[in-house]
Design a protein around this motif. Structure first.
Motif, mmCIF file in Angstrom:
data_model
loop_
_atom_site.group_PDB
_atom_site.id
_atom_site.type_symbol
_atom_site.label_atom_id
_atom_site.label_comp_id
_atom_site.label_asym_id
_atom_site.label_seq_id
_atom_site.Cartn_x
_atom_site.Cartn_y
_atom_site.Cartn_z
ATOM 1 N N VAL A 126 46.643 54.335 37.597
ATOM 2 C CA VAL A 126 45.322 53.836 37.235
ATOM 3 C C VAL A 126 45.248 52.406 37.756
ATOM 4 C CG1 VAL A 126 43.790 53.265 35.310
ATOM 5 C CG2 VAL A 126 45.216 55.314 35.202
ATOM 6 N N ALA A 127 44.138 52.046 38.376
ATOM 7 C CA ALA A 127 43.972 50.701 38.929
ATOM 8 C C ALA A 127 43.147 49.835 37.985
ATOM 9 C CB ALA A 127 43.300 50.765 40.299
ATOM 10 N N LEU A 128 43.502 48.562 37.931
ATOM 11 C CA LEU A 128 42.749 47.572 37.165
ATOM 12 C C LEU A 128 42.315 46.467 38.121
ATOM 13 C CD1 LEU A 128 45.519 48.360 35.368
ATOM 14 C CD2 LEU A 128 44.308 46.985 33.724
ATOM 15 N N VAL A 129 41.133 45.920 37.873
ATOM 16 C CA VAL A 129 40.654 44.753 38.608
ATOM 17 C C VAL A 129 40.274 43.701 37.569
ATOM 18 C CG1 VAL A 129 38.938 43.837 40.215
ATOM 19 C CG2 VAL A 129 39.804 46.179 40.513
ATOM 20 N N ALA A 130 40.993 42.581 37.571
ATOM 21 C CA ALA A 130 40.759 41.518 36.597
ATOM 22 C C ALA A 130 40.114 40.328 37.282
ATOM 23 C CB ALA A 130 42.085 41.097 35.959
ATOM 24 N N LYS A 131 39.070 39.789 36.662
ATOM 25 C CA LYS A 131 38.416 38.593 37.193
ATOM 26 C C LYS A 131 38.896 37.387 36.411
ATOM 27 C CE LYS A 131 35.311 41.534 37.331
ATOM 28 N NZ LYS A 131 35.424 42.940 37.079
ATOM 29 N N THR A 132 39.366 36.361 37.125
ATOM 30 C CA THR A 132 39.919 35.180 36.496
ATOM 31 C C THR A 132 39.647 33.955 37.362
ATOM 32 O OG1 THR A 132 41.917 34.291 35.441
ATOM 33 C CG2 THR A 132 42.219 35.435 37.550
ATOM 34 N N THR A 133 40.108 32.809 36.903
ATOM 35 C CA THR A 133 39.995 31.586 37.702
ATOM 36 C C THR A 133 41.248 31.441 38.549
ATOM 37 O OG1 THR A 133 41.011 30.274 35.964
ATOM 38 C CG2 THR A 133 38.596 30.400 35.962
ATOM 39 N N SER A 134 41.163 30.611 39.577
ATOM 40 C CA SER A 134 42.335 30.345 40.409
ATOM 41 C C SER A 134 43.478 29.779 39.568
ATOM 42 C CB SER A 134 41.973 29.362 41.527
ATOM 43 O OG SER A 134 40.982 29.922 42.346
ATOM 44 N N GLN A 135 43.130 28.921 38.593
ATOM 45 C CA GLN A 135 44.150 28.334 37.729
ATOM 46 C C GLN A 135 44.773 29.381 36.796
ATOM 47 O OE1 GLN A 135 40.987 27.321 37.956
ATOM 48 N NE2 GLN A 135 41.075 25.293 38.889
ATOM 49 N N GLY A 136 44.044 30.455 36.542
ATOM 50 C CA GLY A 136 44.534 31.489 35.639
ATOM 51 C C GLY A 136 45.423 32.526 36.287
ATOM 52 N N VAL A 137 45.568 32.483 37.616
ATOM 53 C CA VAL A 137 46.310 33.529 38.324
ATOM 54 C C VAL A 137 47.778 33.576 37.909
ATOM 55 C CG1 VAL A 137 47.189 34.214 40.588
ATOM 56 C CG2 VAL A 137 44.769 33.729 40.301
ATOM 57 N N ASP A 138 48.474 32.447 37.939
ATOM 58 C CA ASP A 138 49.905 32.461 37.601
ATOM 59 C C ASP A 138 50.150 32.928 36.167
ATOM 60 O OD1 ASP A 138 50.697 31.740 40.153
ATOM 61 O OD2 ASP A 138 50.823 29.603 39.685
ATOM 62 N N PRO A 139 49.408 32.393 35.173
ATOM 63 C CA PRO A 139 49.602 32.900 33.813
ATOM 64 C C PRO A 139 49.266 34.397 33.692
ATOM 65 C CG PRO A 139 48.405 30.819 33.753
ATOM 66 C CD PRO A 139 48.504 31.237 35.189
ATOM 67 N N LEU A 140 48.221 34.858 34.386
ATOM 68 C CA LEU A 140 47.854 36.270 34.350
ATOM 69 C C LEU A 140 48.983 37.128 34.918
ATOM 70 C CD1 LEU A 140 44.547 38.002 35.088
ATOM 71 C CD2 LEU A 140 46.534 38.669 36.428
ATOM 72 N N MET A 141 49.546 36.721 36.053
ATOM 73 C CA MET A 141 50.637 37.494 36.661
ATOM 74 C C MET A 141 51.848 37.553 35.729
ATOM 75 S SD MET A 141 50.351 36.339 40.647
ATOM 76 C CE MET A 141 51.303 37.656 41.380
ATOM 77 N N LYS A 142 52.160 36.446 35.083
ATOM 78 C CA LYS A 142 53.285 36.406 34.149
ATOM 79 C C LYS A 142 53.019 37.350 32.977
ATOM 80 C CE LYS A 142 56.060 33.063 31.509
ATOM 81 N NZ LYS A 142 56.095 33.707 30.224
ATOM 82 N N ARG A 143 51.803 37.337 32.449
ATOM 83 C CA ARG A 143 51.468 38.183 31.298
ATOM 84 C C ARG A 143 51.484 39.660 31.666
ATOM 85 N NH1 ARG A 143 52.530 39.522 26.650
ATOM 86 N NH2 ARG A 143 50.847 39.960 25.186
ATOM 87 N N VAL A 144 50.945 40.019 32.839
ATOM 88 C CA VAL A 144 50.986 41.418 33.272
ATOM 89 C C VAL A 144 52.433 41.878 33.384
ATOM 90 C CG1 VAL A 144 50.513 43.013 35.176
ATOM 91 C CG2 VAL A 144 48.734 41.427 34.417
ATOM 92 N N THR A 145 53.285 41.030 33.944
ATOM 93 C CA THR A 145 54.703 41.382 34.089
ATOM 94 C C THR A 145 55.348 41.630 32.730
ATOM 95 O OG1 THR A 145 54.836 40.095 36.128
ATOM 96 C CG2 THR A 145 56.907 40.612 35.048
#
Length: 111
Positions: free
Chosen positions: A55-74
């Protein structure tokens, strides 16, 4: 002016995709996450080609939010090596950009 990104993530099931999406939005790592229909993936893993329903997800975030988002997904993802790909967004409909920024601004990601 804030910059925005989309993160493309795959999950092994709709239940896991929903759990990841809910956490990302509730914890403000993303303003919005779309859970797309089932996809068929084909990739190399541990020396052989693996066909997989995902299943694919597409998340919209800010550029500053990318690193925290990647860490949380992991942290949330069941795979050892989850697919997390970010794409900078160059043009957004202005009202949507304001809404997105408003959703990400009230608190820092994860707070």
């Amino acid at each position: 002016e804030p910059e925005f990104c989309m993160a493309y993530v795959t999950a092994p099931s709709r239940e896991e995709a929903r759990r990841i999406a809910d956490s990302l939005v509730e914890e403000r790592y993303a303003a919005c996450v779309n859970i797309l229909g089932g996809i068929e993936s084909c990739y190399w893993w541990e020396g052989s080609v693996q066909p997989e329903e995902e299943v694919a997800l597409v998340a919209k975030t800010t550029s500053q939010g990318v690193d925290p988002l990647m860490k949380r997904v992991t942290e949330l993802h069941s795979h050892e090596c989850p697919c997390i790909v970010t794409i900078p967004l160059s043009r957004l409909h202005e009202p949507f950009a304001r809404w997105l920024d408003d959703q990400m601004s009230p608190v820092e990601p994860g707070k």
